[in-house]
Design an enzyme around this catalytic site. Structure first.
Site, PDB file in Angstrom:
ATOM      1  N   CYS A  10       0.835  -1.020   0.344  1.00  0.00           N
ATOM      2  CA  CYS A  10      -0.143   0.037  -0.052  1.00  0.00           C
ATOM      3  C   CYS A  10       0.794   1.250   0.022  1.00  0.00           C
ATOM      4  O   CYS A  10       1.808   1.769   0.958  1.00  0.00           O
ATOM      5  CB  CYS A  10      -0.735  -0.115   1.277  1.00  0.00           C
ATOM      6  N   CYS A  13       0.188   3.368   3.335  1.00  0.00           N
ATOM      7  CA  CYS A  13       1.024   3.251   4.250  1.00  0.00           C
ATOM      8  C   CYS A  13       2.398   2.921   4.453  1.00  0.00           C
ATOM      9  O   CYS A  13       2.747   3.350   5.736  1.00  0.00           O
ATOM     10  CB  CYS A  13       0.803   1.037   4.228  1.00  0.00           C
ATOM     11  N   ASP A  36      -0.429  16.732  -1.208  1.00  0.00           N
ATOM     12  CA  ASP A  36      -0.432  16.113  -2.298  1.00  0.00           C
ATOM     13  C   ASP A  36       0.656  16.329  -3.236  1.00  0.00           C
ATOM     14  O   ASP A  36       1.136  17.298  -3.088  1.00  0.00           O
ATOM     15  CB  ASP A  36      -2.672  16.651  -3.005  1.00  0.00           C
ATOM     16  N   HIS A  52      -4.206   0.345   8.212  1.00  0.00           N
ATOM     17  CA  HIS A  52      -4.751   0.242   6.903  1.00  0.00           C
ATOM     18  C   HIS A  52      -6.296  -0.381   6.615  1.00  0.00           C
ATOM     19  O   HIS A  52      -6.594  -1.038   7.122  1.00  0.00           O
ATOM     20  CB  HIS A  52      -3.936  -0.868   6.099  1.00  0.00           C
ATOM     21  N   ASN A  92     -12.921  10.651  -1.360  1.00  0.00           N
ATOM     22  CA  ASN A  92     -13.210   9.478  -2.115  1.00  0.00           C
ATOM     23  C   ASN A  92     -13.769   8.485  -1.870  1.00  0.00           C
ATOM     24  O   ASN A  92     -12.203   7.752  -1.287  1.00  0.00           O
ATOM     25  CB  ASN A  92     -12.514   9.912  -3.390  1.00  0.00           C
ATOM     26  N   GLY A  98     -13.730   8.321  -7.751  1.00  0.00           N
ATOM     27  CA  GLY A  98     -12.448   8.391  -8.203  1.00  0.00           C
ATOM     28  C   GLY A  98     -11.649   7.972  -7.308  1.00  0.00           C
ATOM     29  O   GLY A  98      -9.927   8.603  -7.118  1.00  0.00           O
ATOM     30  N   THR A 100      -8.329   6.496  -5.729  1.00  0.00           N
ATOM     31  CA  THR A 100      -6.896   6.324  -6.787  1.00  0.00           C
ATOM     32  C   THR A 100      -6.021   5.187  -6.021  1.00  0.00           C
ATOM     33  O   THR A 100      -5.307   4.558  -6.401  1.00  0.00           O
ATOM     34  CB  THR A 100      -6.120   6.944  -7.878  1.00  0.00           C
ATOM     35  N   HIS A 105      -8.282   8.305   3.152  1.00  0.00           N
ATOM     36  CA  HIS A 105      -7.973   9.533   3.181  1.00  0.00           C
ATOM     37  C   HIS A 105      -8.340  10.508   3.006  1.00  0.00           C
ATOM     38  O   HIS A 105     -10.052  10.778   2.300  1.00  0.00           O
ATOM     39  CB  HIS A 105      -6.331   9.362   2.094  1.00  0.00           C
ATOM     40  N   HIS A 107      -8.136  14.780   1.878  1.00  0.00           N
ATOM     41  CA  HIS A 107      -8.389  15.793   0.902  1.00  0.00           C
ATOM     42  C   HIS A 107      -8.736  17.068   2.212  1.00  0.00           C
ATOM     43  O   HIS A 107      -9.851  17.311   2.230  1.00  0.00           O
ATOM     44  CB  HIS A 107      -8.685  15.834  -0.289  1.00  0.00           C
TER      45      HIS A 107
HETATM   46  P1  5GP Z   1      -7.729   9.637  -4.360  1.00  0.00           P
HETATM   47  O1  5GP Z   1      -7.784   9.958  -6.007  1.00  0.00           O
HETATM   48  O2  5GP Z   1      -8.375   8.097  -3.497  1.00  0.00           O
HETATM   49  O3  5GP Z   1      -8.709  10.333  -3.765  1.00  0.00           O
HETATM   50  O4  5GP Z   1      -6.592  10.852  -3.906  1.00  0.00           O
HETATM   51  C1  5GP Z   1      -5.526   9.976  -3.915  1.00  0.00           C
HETATM   52  C2  5GP Z   1      -4.368  11.369  -4.112  1.00  0.00           C
HETATM   53  O5  5GP Z   1      -3.105  10.864  -4.045  1.00  0.00           O
HETATM   54  C3  5GP Z   1      -4.358  11.957  -5.938  1.00  0.00           C
HETATM   55  O6  5GP Z   1      -4.833  13.077  -5.379  1.00  0.00           O
HETATM   56  C4  5GP Z   1      -2.592  12.143  -6.028  1.00  0.00           C
HETATM   57  O7  5GP Z   1      -2.637  13.476  -5.933  1.00  0.00           O
HETATM   58  C5  5GP Z   1      -2.319  11.747  -4.534  1.00  0.00           C
HETATM   59  N1  5GP Z   1      -0.677  10.693  -4.286  1.00  0.00           N
HETATM   60  C6  5GP Z   1      -0.758   9.961  -5.526  1.00  0.00           C
HETATM   61  N2  5GP Z   1       0.447   9.006  -5.438  1.00  0.00           N
HETATM   62  C7  5GP Z   1       1.328   9.997  -4.013  1.00  0.00           C
HETATM   63  C8  5GP Z   1       1.939   9.715  -3.852  1.00  0.00           C
HETATM   64  O8  5GP Z   1       2.991   9.080  -4.265  1.00  0.00           O
HETATM   65  N3  5GP Z   1       2.391  11.061  -2.811  1.00  0.00           N
HETATM   66  C9  5GP Z   1       1.589  12.257  -2.617  1.00  0.00           C
HETATM   67  N4  5GP Z   1       2.567  13.085  -1.905  1.00  0.00           N
HETATM   68  N5  5GP Z   1       0.925  12.333  -3.123  1.00  0.00           N
HETATM   69  C10 5GP Z   1       0.528  10.985  -3.632  1.00  0.00           C
HETATM   70 ZN    ZN Z   2      -2.421   0.991   3.526  1.00  0.00          ZN
END
Ligand code: 5GP
Ligand code: ZN
Length: 119
Positions: A10, A13, A36, A52, A92, A98, A100, A105, A107
């Site tokens: 992960c 994690c 981010d 996790h 999300n 969305g 990813t 988490h 935001h």
């Molecule tokens: P989600 O789309 O799952 O709600 O948000 C995932 C967020 O993680 C995205 O806004 C993306 O820019 C951020 N993100 C993905 N990989 C990394 C990373 O390696 N480092 C940081 N700081 N943010 C990440």
């Molecule tokens: Zn995790």
């Protein structure tokens, strides 16, 4: 020291454990927060539990304390970052929303007019 359930593959994690670098904003025993990598607003911070948990859809009576700890951290971060003009808090959950990264988490988005769309 408390041990948490983590997943070896992960991304978040690994970030919480310091195995992948990030720009730390806040941490405590249960929570880690960082900037981010692809900010959608002047302030864009991710707040995650060290435990996790896949998403808000996986919360239950046994792990919801970690979501509460994240929200307490959100309030502290908002104060420290001077977000008195307001911020948006988004979590999300699942592919249609969305999500990813399958680790719960929140935001924190702030620093620009975010508009009234999407609640
Ligand atoms: P989600 O789309 O799952 O709600 O948000 C995932 C967020 O993680 C995205 O806004 C993306 O820019 C951020 N993100 C993905 N990989 C990394 C990373 O390696 N480092 C940081 N700081 N943010 C990440
Ligand atoms: Zn995790």
């Amino acid at each position: 020291m408390k041990t948490f359930h983590t997943e070896p593959d992960c991304l978040f994690c690994k970030i919480a454990a310091g195995e992948i670098p990030s720009t730390k904003v806040y941490e405590d025993e249960s929570v880690y927060a960082f900037r981010d990598i692809n900010p959608q607003a002047p302030t864009h911070i991710l707040v995650i539990p060290r435990e996790h948990i896949v998403s808000a859809g996986a919360l239950n009576a046994g792990n919801s304390v970690y979501a509460a700890k994240c929200l307490e951290a959100v309030a502290k971060i908002a104060e420290r970052e001077g977000l008195s003009n307001g911020f948006r808090l988004i979590s999300n959950c699942g592919p249609e929303a969305g999500q990813t990264v399958p680790h719960l988490h929140f935001h924190i988005l702030a620093g620009r007019e975010l508009g009234e769309k999407m609640v």
